[in-house]
Design an enzyme around this catalytic site. Structure first.
Site, PDB file in Angstrom:
ATOM      1  N   LYS A 253       0.838  -1.218   0.000  1.00  0.00           N
ATOM      2  CA  LYS A 253       0.000   0.000   0.000  1.00  0.00           C
ATOM      3  C   LYS A 253       0.867   1.260   0.000  1.00  0.00           C
ATOM      4  O   LYS A 253       0.637   2.176  -0.788  1.00  0.00           O
ATOM      5  CB  LYS A 253      -0.925   0.028   1.240  1.00  0.00           C
ATOM      6  CG  LYS A 253      -1.847  -1.177   1.358  1.00  0.00           C
ATOM      7  CD  LYS A 253      -2.740  -1.088   2.574  1.00  0.00           C
ATOM      8  CE  LYS A 253      -2.016  -1.118   3.896  1.00  0.00           C
ATOM      9  NZ  LYS A 253      -1.331  -2.403   4.197  1.00  0.00           N
TER      10      LYS A 253
ATOM     11  N   ARG B 282      -9.787   0.891   8.406  1.00  0.00           N
ATOM     12  CA  ARG B 282      -9.357  -0.482   8.690  1.00  0.00           C
ATOM     13  C   ARG B 282     -10.462  -1.297   9.307  1.00  0.00           C
ATOM     14  O   ARG B 282     -10.233  -2.417   9.757  1.00  0.00           O
ATOM     15  CB  ARG B 282      -8.207  -0.422   9.677  1.00  0.00           C
ATOM     16  CG  ARG B 282      -6.853  -0.695   9.043  1.00  0.00           C
ATOM     17  CD  ARG B 282      -5.817  -0.453  10.100  1.00  0.00           C
ATOM     18  NE  ARG B 282      -4.652  -1.247   9.905  1.00  0.00           N
ATOM     19  CZ  ARG B 282      -3.567  -0.819   9.278  1.00  0.00           C
ATOM     20  NH1 ARG B 282      -3.536   0.365   8.749  1.00  0.00           N
ATOM     21  NH2 ARG B 282      -2.524  -1.598   9.191  1.00  0.00           N
TER      22      ARG B 282
ATOM     23  N   ARG C 230      11.912  -5.474   4.641  1.00  0.00           N
ATOM     24  CA  ARG C 230      11.672  -4.033   4.460  1.00  0.00           C
ATOM     25  C   ARG C 230      12.607  -3.192   5.318  1.00  0.00           C
ATOM     26  O   ARG C 230      12.835  -3.476   6.486  1.00  0.00           O
ATOM     27  CB  ARG C 230      10.234  -3.687   4.840  1.00  0.00           C
ATOM     28  CG  ARG C 230      10.003  -2.175   4.885  1.00  0.00           C
ATOM     29  CD  ARG C 230       8.572  -1.784   5.021  1.00  0.00           C
ATOM     30  NE  ARG C 230       7.898  -2.434   6.126  1.00  0.00           N
ATOM     31  CZ  ARG C 230       6.587  -2.410   6.318  1.00  0.00           C
ATOM     32  NH1 ARG C 230       5.822  -1.805   5.446  1.00  0.00           N
ATOM     33  NH2 ARG C 230       6.039  -3.015   7.333  1.00  0.00           N
TER      34      ARG C 230
ATOM     35  N   ARG D  40      11.218  -1.582  11.109  1.00  0.00           N
ATOM     36  CA  ARG D  40      10.132  -1.160  11.999  1.00  0.00           C
ATOM     37  C   ARG D  40       9.967  -2.102  13.190  1.00  0.00           C
ATOM     38  O   ARG D  40      10.124  -3.315  13.050  1.00  0.00           O
ATOM     39  CB  ARG D  40       8.827  -1.097  11.196  1.00  0.00           C
ATOM     40  CG  ARG D  40       8.526   0.278  10.679  1.00  0.00           C
ATOM     41  CD  ARG D  40       7.417   0.338   9.703  1.00  0.00           C
ATOM     42  NE  ARG D  40       6.198  -0.358  10.100  1.00  0.00           N
ATOM     43  CZ  ARG D  40       5.091  -0.391   9.370  1.00  0.00           C
ATOM     44  NH1 ARG D  40       5.055   0.259   8.215  1.00  0.00           N
ATOM     45  NH2 ARG D  40       4.035  -1.048   9.768  1.00  0.00           N
TER      46      ARG D  40
ATOM     47  N   ARG E  64      -0.782  -9.050  13.070  1.00  0.00           N
ATOM     48  CA  ARG E  64      -1.349  -8.027  12.159  1.00  0.00           C
ATOM     49  C   ARG E  64      -2.179  -8.677  11.062  1.00  0.00           C
ATOM     50  O   ARG E  64      -3.224  -8.152  10.655  1.00  0.00           O
ATOM     51  CB  ARG E  64      -0.207  -7.187  11.555  1.00  0.00           C
ATOM     52  CG  ARG E  64       0.358  -6.203  12.586  1.00  0.00           C
ATOM     53  CD  ARG E  64       1.751  -5.717  12.232  1.00  0.00           C
ATOM     54  NE  ARG E  64       1.836  -4.981  10.996  1.00  0.00           N
ATOM     55  CZ  ARG E  64       2.966  -4.740  10.342  1.00  0.00           C
ATOM     56  NH1 ARG E  64       4.119  -5.177  10.822  1.00  0.00           N
ATOM     57  NH2 ARG E  64       2.951  -4.066   9.216  1.00  0.00           N
TER      58      ARG E  64
HETATM   59  P1  AP5 Z   1       4.867  -1.586   1.819  1.00  0.00           P
HETATM   60  O1  AP5 Z   1       4.561  -0.738   0.643  1.00  0.00           O
HETATM   61  O2  AP5 Z   1       5.532  -0.955   3.004  1.00  0.00           O
HETATM   62  O3  AP5 Z   1       3.539  -2.344   2.287  1.00  0.00           O
HETATM   63  P2  AP5 Z   1       2.317  -1.811   3.147  1.00  0.00           P
HETATM   64  O4  AP5 Z   1       1.101  -2.490   2.643  1.00  0.00           O
HETATM   65  O5  AP5 Z   1       2.301  -0.308   3.198  1.00  0.00           O
HETATM   66  O6  AP5 Z   1       2.738  -2.424   4.551  1.00  0.00           O
HETATM   67  P3  AP5 Z   1       2.606  -1.888   6.017  1.00  0.00           P
HETATM   68  O7  AP5 Z   1       3.324  -2.886   6.877  1.00  0.00           O
HETATM   69  O8  AP5 Z   1       3.060  -0.452   6.144  1.00  0.00           O
HETATM   70  O9  AP5 Z   1       1.086  -1.982   6.239  1.00  0.00           O
HETATM   71  P4  AP5 Z   1       0.327  -2.006   7.542  1.00  0.00           P
HETATM   72  O10 AP5 Z   1      -1.047  -1.749   7.092  1.00  0.00           O
HETATM   73  O11 AP5 Z   1       0.505  -3.212   8.394  1.00  0.00           O
HETATM   74  O12 AP5 Z   1       1.057  -0.866   8.405  1.00  0.00           O
HETATM   75  P5  AP5 Z   1       0.625   0.615   8.828  1.00  0.00           P
HETATM   76  O13 AP5 Z   1       1.828   1.429   8.854  1.00  0.00           O
HETATM   77  O14 AP5 Z   1      -0.559   1.066   8.073  1.00  0.00           O
HETATM   78  O15 AP5 Z   1       5.739  -2.832   1.293  1.00  0.00           O
HETATM   79  C1  AP5 Z   1       6.296  -3.757   2.200  1.00  0.00           C
HETATM   80  C2  AP5 Z   1       7.683  -4.221   1.666  1.00  0.00           C
HETATM   81  O16 AP5 Z   1       7.489  -4.907   0.431  1.00  0.00           O
HETATM   82  C3  AP5 Z   1       8.669  -3.063   1.360  1.00  0.00           C
HETATM   83  O17 AP5 Z   1       9.968  -3.504   1.665  1.00  0.00           O
HETATM   84  C4  AP5 Z   1       8.526  -2.845  -0.134  1.00  0.00           C
HETATM   85  O18 AP5 Z   1       9.716  -2.349  -0.699  1.00  0.00           O
HETATM   86  C5  AP5 Z   1       8.211  -4.270  -0.624  1.00  0.00           C
HETATM   87  N1  AP5 Z   1       7.336  -4.284  -1.795  1.00  0.00           N
HETATM   88  C6  AP5 Z   1       6.263  -3.499  -2.047  1.00  0.00           C
HETATM   89  N2  AP5 Z   1       5.675  -3.821  -3.219  1.00  0.00           N
HETATM   90  C7  AP5 Z   1       6.392  -4.870  -3.703  1.00  0.00           C
HETATM   91  C8  AP5 Z   1       6.285  -5.681  -4.886  1.00  0.00           C
HETATM   92  N3  AP5 Z   1       5.331  -5.466  -5.815  1.00  0.00           N
HETATM   93  N4  AP5 Z   1       7.183  -6.682  -5.070  1.00  0.00           N
HETATM   94  C9  AP5 Z   1       8.177  -6.920  -4.158  1.00  0.00           C
HETATM   95  N5  AP5 Z   1       8.344  -6.180  -3.023  1.00  0.00           N
HETATM   96  C10 AP5 Z   1       7.437  -5.181  -2.796  1.00  0.00           C
HETATM   97  O19 AP5 Z   1       0.101   0.330  10.326  1.00  0.00           O
HETATM   98  C11 AP5 Z   1       0.992  -0.017  11.363  1.00  0.00           C
HETATM   99  C12 AP5 Z   1       0.207  -0.098  12.670  1.00  0.00           C
HETATM  100  O20 AP5 Z   1      -0.366   1.198  12.977  1.00  0.00           O
HETATM  101  C13 AP5 Z   1      -0.978  -1.062  12.688  1.00  0.00           C
HETATM  102  O21 AP5 Z   1      -0.593  -2.383  12.985  1.00  0.00           O
HETATM  103  C14 AP5 Z   1      -1.849  -0.426  13.784  1.00  0.00           C
HETATM  104  O22 AP5 Z   1      -1.354  -0.737  15.074  1.00  0.00           O
HETATM  105  C15 AP5 Z   1      -1.662   1.060  13.554  1.00  0.00           C
HETATM  106  N6  AP5 Z   1      -2.654   1.624  12.614  1.00  0.00           N
HETATM  107  C16 AP5 Z   1      -2.420   2.121  11.365  1.00  0.00           C
HETATM  108  N7  AP5 Z   1      -3.564   2.547  10.806  1.00  0.00           N
HETATM  109  C17 AP5 Z   1      -4.542   2.322  11.710  1.00  0.00           C
HETATM  110  C18 AP5 Z   1      -5.947   2.532  11.691  1.00  0.00           C
HETATM  111  N8  AP5 Z   1      -6.575   3.043  10.615  1.00  0.00           N
HETATM  112  N9  AP5 Z   1      -6.652   2.184  12.802  1.00  0.00           N
HETATM  113  C19 AP5 Z   1      -6.047   1.653  13.883  1.00  0.00           C
HETATM  114  N10 AP5 Z   1      -4.723   1.409  13.958  1.00  0.00           N
HETATM  115  C20 AP5 Z   1      -3.974   1.750  12.872  1.00  0.00           C
END
Ligand code: AP5
Length: 231
Positions: free
Chosen positions: A13, A88, A128, A161, A172
């Site tokens: 994402k 979410r 990552r 992270r 997660r």
């Molecule tokens: P990346 O692009 O970072 O993936 P992502 O989907 O953004 O992954 P996240 O781990 O950031 O998602 P998440 O939803 O768990 O975390 P968030 O920060 O929102 O890609 C991942 C890796 O793959 C990278 O190394 C990239 O280079 C590689 N890659 C990407 N595309 C690729 C491809 N096509 N091929 C190969 N490699 C690829 O949330 C973190 C925490 O915050 C949550 O657990 C929760 O505690 C809290 N939180 C966040 N939002 C909320 C909410 N709305 N409500 C409540 N709690 C929340």
């Protein structure tokens, strides 16, 4: 364009939101990045959020909704935005609907859901590395920086992270399946959902998303996406 990117942790994402931000000229609004900034600043709010994030659980709605509502009110979000990691849950989607109606009487134009199998998610997340300064993302195997541990773009230090350990990633994923996956049905029912294969190179995934946004982004942006893939 008001766009939501949905998908399990590590689905890409953030990677796709950054690419689309350049193409469409609208901001990426990442709830995870906003929360991590609050954690970094050690505000009371950030300290409370950190305890949930470190366990891989969702931060309570009252904390997250306030953050998102404030960010959506910023001047740069007036022409549209790319929401990454929010909503979410169905409750958050309802809250988003109310926020948008209150501001401009508008709703979400499109929701892109990225489908990626669990084993690929674990592979992507464990490799990552993120820049402490500019937030650029790398993968140790599929997209490494030129110099290990150093950001190609700004020279910042790269870090792993806190919530990217394998145990926390499994939590997660469970949270995603229980709480976020129902949004597929919710947005499917509203007719705005497009499900996209998230496998392949980031540029290939980007091309699928751009095709699914037909009519919502200018032709020039689509041509730019094609050029990035060498077509
Ligand atoms: P990346 O692009 O970072 O993936 P992502 O989907 O953004 O992954 P996240 O781990 O950031 O998602 P998440 O939803 O768990 O975390 P968030 O920060 O929102 O890609 C991942 C890796 O793959 C990278 O190394 C990239 O280079 C590689 N890659 C990407 N595309 C690729 C491809 N096509 N091929 C190969 N490699 C690829 O949330 C973190 C925490 O915050 C949550 O657990 C929760 O505690 C809290 N939180 C966040 N939002 C909320 C909410 N709305 N409500 C409540 N709690 C929340």
């Amino acid at each position: 364009m008001r766009l939501v990117l949905l998908g399990p942790p590590g689905a890409g994402k953030g990677t796709q939101a950054r690419m689309l931000r350049e193409l469409a000229g609208i901001p990426q609004i990442s709830s995870g990045d906003l929360l991590r900034a609050a954690v970094h600043e050690k505000t009371p709010f950030g300290l409370e959020a950190a305890s949930y994030m470190d366990r891989g659980e969702l931060v309570p709605d009252d904390l997250v909704l306030n953050l998102i509502d404030t960010r959506l009110g910023a001047a740069d979000a007036k022409q549209g935005f790319i929401l990454d990691g929010f909503p979410r849950s169905v409750a958050q989607a309802e809250a988003l609907r109310a926020m948008l109606m209150k501001r401009r009487g508008k709703s979400v134009d499109r929701v892109i859901a990225l489908n990626v199998p669990d084993e690929e998610i674990v592979r992507r997340i464990s490799g990552r590395r993120t820049c402490t300064k500019c937030g650029a993302m790398y993968h140790l195997v599929s997209g490494p920086p030129r110099k290990p541990g150093v950001c190609d773009k700004c020279g910042g230090e790269l870090y792993l992270r806190e919530d990217d350990s394998e145990t926390t990633v499994r939590t997660r994923l469970n949270v995603y399946n229980a709480t976020t996956r129902p949004l597929l049905e919710y947005y499917g029912g509203l007719g705005v959902l497009r499900q996209i294969d998230g496998m392949g190179k980031p540029e290939e995934v980007d091309a699928r998303i751009v095709a699914a946004l037909d009519g919502l982004i200018p032709k020039t942006a689509r041509a730019k996406s094609a050029r990035a893939r060498g077509n």
